[in-house]
Every structure is written in C-alpha cells, then in structure tokens.
Design an enzyme around this catalytic site. Structure first.
Site, PDB file in Angstrom:
ATOM      1  N   SER A  45       2.990  -0.758  -4.275  1.00 46.90           N
ATOM      2  CA  SER A  45       3.797   0.298  -3.850  1.00 46.90           C
ATOM      3  C   SER A  45       5.314   0.274  -4.029  1.00 46.90           C
ATOM      4  CB  SER A  45       3.176   0.447  -2.716  1.00 46.90           C
ATOM      5  OG  SER A  45       3.414  -0.816  -1.793  1.00 46.90           O
ATOM      6  N   ASP A 335       8.432   3.240   6.722  1.00 48.78           N
ATOM      7  CA  ASP A 335       7.005   3.421   7.546  1.00 48.78           C
ATOM      8  C   ASP A 335       7.090   1.825   7.880  1.00 48.78           C
ATOM      9  OD1 ASP A 335       6.376   1.968   5.224  1.00 48.78           O
ATOM     10  OD2 ASP A 335       5.004   3.685   4.333  1.00 48.78           O
ATOM     11  N   HIS A 338       7.327  -0.197   4.066  1.00 46.60           N
ATOM     12  CA  HIS A 338       8.294   0.014   2.894  1.00 46.60           C
ATOM     13  C   HIS A 338       9.585   0.384   3.435  1.00 46.60           C
ATOM     14  CE1 HIS A 338       4.111   1.168   1.756  1.00 46.60           C
ATOM     15  NE2 HIS A 338       4.349   0.459   0.756  1.00 46.60           N
TER      16      HIS A 338
END
Ligand code: NAG
Ligand code: NAG
Length: 366
Positions: A45, A335, A338
């Site tokens: 991600s 978040d 990240h």
C-alpha cells in the site's frame, strides 16, 4: 563576443533553473548522459496508486476521506490524504507528476513507457500475506509485469523495451504487512515460525522475486527496508499499552529483516552481472521523524488523522468514522498505518538524493 554572450546566458539560465527547480534539478544530476526513462514499482500500500480498486478485497480506499488533499481532492485508491512515495519519486526524478496504477483502465501507451506501479495494498513477501486479504501477491504482480512487457514490445519493439528496462529504476516496497499483519496479528505463521525463521522466509521470498525481475531485464532496483512498524498507530494500539508506546518486538523484527535483506542484496549484487540492487533505508529516517516530530513541524505521532480512537484497531479509515482531524499538517500518520503526504514529502527527497547515484557508475552500489 557571441560566445561570451552565450556563456553568460547559459550561466543565467542555470542560476534560474537552480533557483526555481532546485529539488528536481539536484536529484537529476546523473553521471554522464544517464537518463531514467521509467520507474516500475512492486509492493504494498505504500506505493499502490489504486490497483486494489477493482479487486474483491477490504483493503481498498477509493472513497473519502482518502485523497482529501490529492489534486482535486478525489480518492484514487492511494492509501493517503495525497500523493504516495511512488508519485514523489517520479516527480523528483523529473519523469512525470504521478505514477499510475497498472490496473487503471485509462492508461495510454505513453503512461506505460514512463512506468507504472503493480503494487497492491496489503501485499507482502510472504505469499500468505496477500492471500489473507485477497490482494495481488508478488507472483500476481510479476504476471502483470509480463503482460506489461508484451504491450511494450508491441508498442516500441523488443530492443527498445529492453533498453528502457535496463535504464529504468525498479522499486520494491514490501515487508511491513508480513510483520504487522501476518506474523503478529494472525496465528498462522507464529505457530510454526519464530521471528528469525519468519524473517528468513521473507528474505528468501524477496530474493526469488528480485532474481525473477532481473531475469526479465531489471537492472537498477531500489529495495525499501521495512519501516519501524512497531511505531505505527495500529501497532501501538495493539501492543503499546495505555501509553501507546512503540512496540519493541515488532521494531526488532523489522530490524532483523532489514539486516538480512541488506546482506542478501550484497550477495545478489555479486552473483548477478550488471545488477544494481540498492538497499534503501527508510527505517531510520521514519524513526527519526517519529522521535523528533517537532523538528519537522508535526505534533501528533501516535495516532492517525483519521481512523484511530484509542479503541480503534482498524487500519483503514472510512466515511463512517467520525474521527477525521481538521489539520492534517500536525500528523505524521494519515490513518493508523500510512503516513501523510506531508510526512512523505519530508522523508522522500533526501532519500532520493542519497540513493539515486548508487544506480550508476562505479563498482559497488553500497
Ligand atoms: C553525451 O551525449 C552527447 C550527445 O549525444 C555525446 O556527444 C557525448 O559524447 C556523450 N557524453 C558521454 C560522457 O557519454
Ligand atoms: C495546521 O497545523 C500546522 C502545523 O502545526 C500549522 O502551522 C498551521 O497553522 C495549522 N493550520 C490551521 C488552519 O490551524
């Protein structure tokens, strides 16, 4: 006279360029006539610009508040409020502004020629990691890369494709989901492996992957280290106690993986002719940011801007979560997993400065 004028205007021009384009210009100072035609990215991600958008998985973020600070404020599937490291890398290298997802249905041939990302949020070196959350494994990403090569050869020919590959920079960024999710948050691997054995499994899978992309033509490959995973908000929630401290064991696992990865890269560099596999340390720069947040204007390090109340274990935030901060500039994390675009913008440029030249010239990439 004419010559002098030319010289003066050249000097003026280079002053102008260095004043206005300093970051790009500085990073682009490549030896001789080297150019970097494309950047090709694999991993998780941290460098996924939206490959998960059409997968049947919970690991996706193509909805608000993701992308709140991205261009026109649209969620694209990037796990961030804005741009992700793959974007910052291509723009610092002066290639293009954003690195698109390979699975973006609107890609043109020019997008392919200058590089794409095959990364998939939730993926990892351990083949079990992507399977748990139904995302693209590194083998899936390799399969898509072969498809990409086919398209490139059709568009520009075999020889040009291979030249582009040999000059391009490949980035591999994975490992944090293996440690945080597969190892520490599920029992599957811990029943059979201790941390030294599990980090061996990760490194051996990383090594096979690197040899596969080398076999397909990759030569210059930057491999991101694991981050201080014990300090990301979700891990503090799970293992950091009431004070939300960094979780030592998880950081130690990341460090053990990093040292094994780094020696494996040394040995691959000796074994594979013309390979330039460069270990990119993100562990220490990110840890420094977390330990000295005020030096970079941050105030909050142990919670994300969205998605983390004290009881919140979920990694991603969503529309229903009422806790989205008003001033994201105070936060290192967007978040509970990240970093924010601002954190990336502080971390990445010095890293790009430090490592880009290691892909060129000399004998050793270390
Ligand atoms: C750089 O490129 C120019 C023009 O193509 C060429 O004349 C020159 O020899 C090259 N320099 C090096 C160091 O390769
Ligand atoms: C947001 O936070 C940053 C960093 O602390 C600060 O410089 C800025 O003034 C804040 N903006 C607002 C609108 O409060």
């Amino acid at each position: 006279m004419h010559f002098l004028f030319l010289k003066l205007s050249t000097i003026l021009l280079s002053i102008l360029i260095s004043v206005f384009f300093h970051p790009i210009q500085a990073a682009l100072k490549l030896p001789n006539n080297e150019t970097i035609p494309a950047v090709i990215v694999f991993g998780d991600s941290i460098v996924d610009p939206g490959n998960n958008n059409n997968l049947q998985t919970l690991v996706k973020c193509n909805f608000p508040p993701y992308g709140r600070d991205f261009m026109a404020g649209q969620p694209t599937g990037r796990f961030c409020n804005g741009k992700v490291p793959s974007d910052l890398i291509v723009s610092e290298l002066g290639i293009k502004e954003l690195l698109p997802a390979y699975l973006d249905p609107n890609l043109q041939i020019q997008d392919l020629i200058t590089g794409v990302s095959f990364a998939s949020g939730g993926s990892g070196y351990d083949p079990l990691t992507p399977r748990i959350v139904s995302v693209l494994s590194l083998s899936d990403q390799l399969r898509l890369f072969k498809e990409y090569l086919g398209k490139m050869k059709t568009a520009v020919g075999e020889e040009k494709t291979m030249t582009i590959l040999s000059k391009s920079i490949f980035i591999v960024c994975a490992g944090s989901d293996d440690i945080a999710n597969t190892y520490y948050s599920t029992p599957f691997r811990r029943m059979k492996y201790n941390v030294p054995a599990y980090t061996n499994l990760m490194v051996s899978s990383a090594s096979s992957f690197l040899q596969e992309i080398y076999g397909l033509g990759a030569r210059k490959v930057g491999i991101f280290s694991a981050p201080p995973i014990g300090c990301v908000p979700s891990q503090r929630t799970m293992g950091g106690g009431k004070q939300r401290k960094c979780v030592k064991g998880r950081n130690q696992a990341a460090k053990l993986f990093n040292s094994k990865l780094s020696s494996e890269l040394d040995s691959l560099n000796n074994k594979l002719p013309h390979a330039r596999l460069v270990y990119i340390d993100i562990y220490n720069p990110l840890l420094y940011l977390i330990q000295k947040p005020r030096a970079s204007g941050f105030e909050v390090v142990n919670k994300g801007c969205c998605g983390t109340g004290n009881l919140e274990v979920a990694v991603l935030c969503n529309e229903l979560n009422p806790y989205t901060c008003t001033n994201v500039s105070k936060y290192i994390f967007w978040d509970s997993y990240h970093p924010t675009q601002k954190a990336y913008e502080i971390l990445l440029p010095p890293i790009i400065q430090k490592y880009t030249n290691k892909f060129f010239g000399g004998d050793s990439p270390r």
